[in-house]
Enzyme design. Structure first.
Site, PDB file in Angstrom:
ATOM      1  N   HIS A 118       0.837  -1.197   0.000  1.00 56.93           N
ATOM      2  CA  HIS A 118       0.000   0.000   0.000  1.00 56.93           C
ATOM      3  C   HIS A 118       0.871   1.246   0.000  1.00 56.93           C
ATOM      4  O   HIS A 118       2.079   1.196   0.282  1.00 56.93           O
ATOM      5  CB  HIS A 118      -0.939   0.015   1.210  1.00 56.93           C
ATOM      6  CG  HIS A 118      -0.243   0.115   2.537  1.00 56.93           C
ATOM      7  ND1 HIS A 118       0.201   1.302   3.072  1.00 56.93           N
ATOM      8  CD2 HIS A 118       0.085  -0.838   3.439  1.00 56.93           C
ATOM      9  CE1 HIS A 118       0.761   1.085   4.245  1.00 56.93           C
ATOM     10  NE2 HIS A 118       0.711  -0.206   4.482  1.00 56.93           N
ATOM     11  N   CYS A 131       4.017  -4.292   6.614  1.00 58.53           N
ATOM     12  CA  CYS A 131       3.551  -4.080   5.247  1.00 58.53           C
ATOM     13  C   CYS A 131       4.699  -3.604   4.357  1.00 58.53           C
ATOM     14  O   CYS A 131       5.777  -3.268   4.827  1.00 58.53           O
ATOM     15  CB  CYS A 131       2.431  -3.045   5.226  1.00 58.53           C
ATOM     16  SG  CYS A 131       0.863  -3.654   5.883  1.00 58.53           S
TER      17      CYS A 131
END
Length: 321
Positions: A118, A131
């Site tokens: 992301h 992440c």
């Protein structure tokens, strides 16, 4: 989106953090920079490879690199897991349920435990909670070409895909009769693509230790069987193959291949040629063959609780291999 003579800067994340689209190769990207050359390979299966040591994301389509970007992976204590993953979910305007509704634009989920690709702040070193943070502009472009079920590899070494041409049917009889069955299956799935509510994602995992084959469809095991491996004392190596092409004239399949571990590495072509599936599972594999499917080979056990020595996981979130 043409490249300007001097790349425009796009603010992302914290003040002072910028992302820029540039006309540079992956090896020369500075923090926050990315490139995007989709015209190099306009269509075909996409594979994303994240190199943790380099803090760079590579995007390949039909085995050709069409984009690269700097990134920020997990910091100490929150390391990003290495492995072969499938995109489980996409959300353009996602907000974190764990970290106070923190925005996670252009989110491609890799595990249900919270690992995803992301947009986010890139300080120039691993800083996330697990992440893979990307520049905003790059994350939007990547989001436009990813699909649920697509393969993402997070590697702890520098891995570059190569092309492998394999005669006839993989994992079985290499004659034209077998190729015909595979070719018919691929055409059938291509025809149904876009005409059904949900396309099927297919992956095959071959374990050298167990002499076993596991067929995954839409994140669940649909068939298991046995394989014979020529010269069984020799490792088959740790490889990820993506089916990218079919040559009907020469009865050949073309695969994009990459080694995801330096341990017991075997050549890409040799590993495929040494594996032969038993007739019962071979027929099921033939019917499941389609463009973009993945084949993973490993010398570890196929036990559902197994992890390799370096904690490399396969399909975490859709079932742990």
């Amino acid at each position: 989106m043409g490249l300007a003579a001097s790349a425009a800067l796009v603010r992302v994340g914290l003040p002072g953090a910028f992302a820029a689209r540039v006309d540079k190769t992956a090896e020369f990207l500075a923090n926050g920079e990315f490139n995007w050359f989709p015209e190099r390979s306009p269509s075909g299966p996409v594979v994303v490879i994240v190199s943790i040591p380099d803090q760079v994301v590579h995007v390949y389509r039909n085995g050709i690199r069409i984009a690269a970007s700097t990134c920020s992976t997990g910091k100490a204590g929150h390391e990003t897991p290495t492995g072969v993953f499938k995109i489980l979910e996409k959300d353009k305007d996602h907000k974190s349920s764990t970290y106070n509704d923190a925005p996670m634009p252009n989110m491609n989920r890799l595990t249900w435990s919270g690992v995803a690709l992301h947009a986010g702040n890139l300080p120039g070193y691993p800083a996330s909670h697990g992440c893979v943070r990307l520049p905003m502009g790059f994350s939007a472009l990547l989001f436009s070409i990813t699909k649920v079920g697509m393969t993402v590899v997070i590697a702890d070494e520098d891995s570059q895909p190569s092309s492998v041409v394999h005669p006839g049917m993989v994992l079985g009889d290499y004659g034209k009769k077998a190729f015909g069955a595979v070719d018919a299956s691929i055409k059938r799935h291509e025809y149904s693509e876009g005409r059904t509510e949900k396309a099927t994602t297919t992956s095959i995992v071959v374990s050298g230790r167990d002499r076993s084959l596991t067929l995954w469809e839409n994140g669940r095991i649909t068939a298991t069987g046995k394989v014979d491996i020529a010269n069984p004392k020799k490792p088959i190596g740790s490889h990820l193959y993506t089916l990218t092409g079919v040559d009907e004239n020469n009865a050949q399949l073309t695969w994009t291949s990459m080694a995801y571990s330096s341990k017991d590495r075997a050549s890409d072509t040799e590993a495929l040629q040494r594996i032969k599936a038993y007739p019962d599972i071979l027929k099921k594999v033939q019917k499941a063959m389609r463009q973009g499917m993945t084949l993973v080979t490993t010398d570890d056990s196929s036990n559902s609780g197994n992890r390799s020595a370096d904690n490399f996981t396969i399909f975490s979130g859709v079932g742990l291999y």
